[in-house]
Design a protein around this motif. Structure first.
Motif, PDB file in Angstrom:
ATOM      1  N   GLU A   1      -0.956  -3.549   7.166  1.00 19.31           N
ATOM      2  CA  GLU A   1      -1.229  -2.386   6.376  1.00 19.31           C
ATOM      3  C   GLU A   1      -1.925  -2.747   5.100  1.00 19.31           C
ATOM      4  O   GLU A   1      -2.013  -3.915   4.738  1.00 19.31           O
ATOM      5  CB  GLU A   1       0.064  -1.599   6.139  1.00 19.31           C
ATOM      6  N   LEU A   2      -2.397  -1.755   4.385  1.00 18.04           N
ATOM      7  CA  LEU A   2      -2.945  -1.946   3.048  1.00 18.04           C
ATOM      8  C   LEU A   2      -1.788  -1.760   2.073  1.00 18.04           C
ATOM      9  O   LEU A   2      -1.681  -0.753   1.377  1.00 18.04           O
ATOM     10  CB  LEU A   2      -4.058  -0.932   2.775  1.00 18.04           C
ATOM     11  N   GLY A   3      -0.900  -2.744   2.041  1.00 21.03           N
ATOM     12  CA  GLY A   3       0.302  -2.688   1.209  1.00 21.03           C
ATOM     13  C   GLY A   3       0.232  -3.701   0.085  1.00 21.03           C
ATOM     14  O   GLY A   3      -0.706  -4.489  -0.021  1.00 21.03           O
ATOM     15  N   ARG A   4       1.233  -3.697  -0.758  1.00 24.98           N
ATOM     16  CA  ARG A   4       1.236  -4.558  -1.940  1.00 24.98           C
ATOM     17  C   ARG A   4       1.150  -6.041  -1.598  1.00 24.98           C
ATOM     18  O   ARG A   4       0.489  -6.798  -2.303  1.00 24.98           O
ATOM     19  CB  ARG A   4       2.481  -4.279  -2.777  1.00 24.98           C
ATOM     20  N   MET A   5       1.810  -6.456  -0.529  1.00 24.81           N
ATOM     21  CA  MET A   5       1.771  -7.880  -0.166  1.00 24.81           C
ATOM     22  C   MET A   5       0.375  -8.290   0.286  1.00 24.81           C
ATOM     23  O   MET A   5      -0.151  -9.321  -0.144  1.00 24.81           O
ATOM     24  CB  MET A   5       2.796  -8.174   0.918  1.00 24.81           C
ATOM     25  N   GLU A   6      -0.216  -7.505   1.134  1.00 22.63           N
ATOM     26  CA  GLU A   6      -1.558  -7.806   1.634  1.00 22.63           C
ATOM     27  C   GLU A   6      -2.590  -7.713   0.504  1.00 22.63           C
ATOM     28  O   GLU A   6      -3.489  -8.551   0.404  1.00 22.63           O
ATOM     29  CB  GLU A   6      -1.927  -6.844   2.769  1.00 22.63           C
TER      30      GLU A   6
END
Length: 177
Positions: free
Chosen positions: A107-112
């Motif tokens: 996903e386009l999440g904080r970790m990525e």
């Protein structure tokens, strides 16, 4: 005109399952990208794994035992996993688009997004003529908020009520005439 869809949903609503089901339903389109999933130990979430599509390579992206930086919440993030696994197929798709190819990002999440090179690659993909389906968290974030406001972006809410029907609807749309 290329199709660019952001699937927005709260954690645990089924975004990863949706992307995996969509991948399995595609017969005439080649999908490239990755999914992420929770790692649980003794019933407790301890990290996240990243896996390229179609059962490709898999590695631990973030874990409570990783020192970081960066850190996202209680997780240290291994940015090398983004560089080694997530970025090569995405960069290839951006540089050498293949007719019928579909980019799927979960996903386009904080970790990525802690990986600058990943953000740059995603920007390039969204500026290209490539079809993209990406999952995004429901929380506000400057990067994903900017993507959501781009012209031509379709934003679809993923809920428990629609998550089972969305993969088939998306597959029909991408596999259609």
């Amino acid at each position: 005109m290329p199709t660019k869809i952001l699937l927005e949903g709260r954690p645990g609503v089924g975004k990863t399952t949706l992307v995996r089901r969509l991948t399995a339903l595609l017969h005439t389109r080649r999908a490239v990208g990755f999914t992420t999933e929770e790692i649980r130990e003794a019933g407790t979430r301890t990290g996240f794994a990243l896996e390229t599509l179609a059962g490709g390579p898999r590695a631990v992206l973030a874990h409570v035992d990783f020192p970081g930086p960066p850190r996202v919440g209680r997780y240290g993030v291994d940015l090398d996993v983004m560089e080694r696994l997530a970025l090569p197929p995405l960069r290839s798709a951006a540089a050498n688009p293949v007719p019928g190819e579909l980019v799927l990002i979960d996903e386009l999440g904080r970790m990525e997004l802690a990986c600058t090179a990943f953000r740059d690659t995603v920007r390039n993909l969204f500026e290209s003529g490539i079809d993209i389906v990406a999952t995004v968290h429901a929380k506000s974030d400057p990067f994903t908020d900017a993507l959501k406001r781009r012209p031509g972006i379709e934003l679809a809410q993923v809920t428990r009520a629609n998550r089972d029907a969305l993969p088939e609807a998306l597959a029909a749309r991408f596999e259609g005439p």
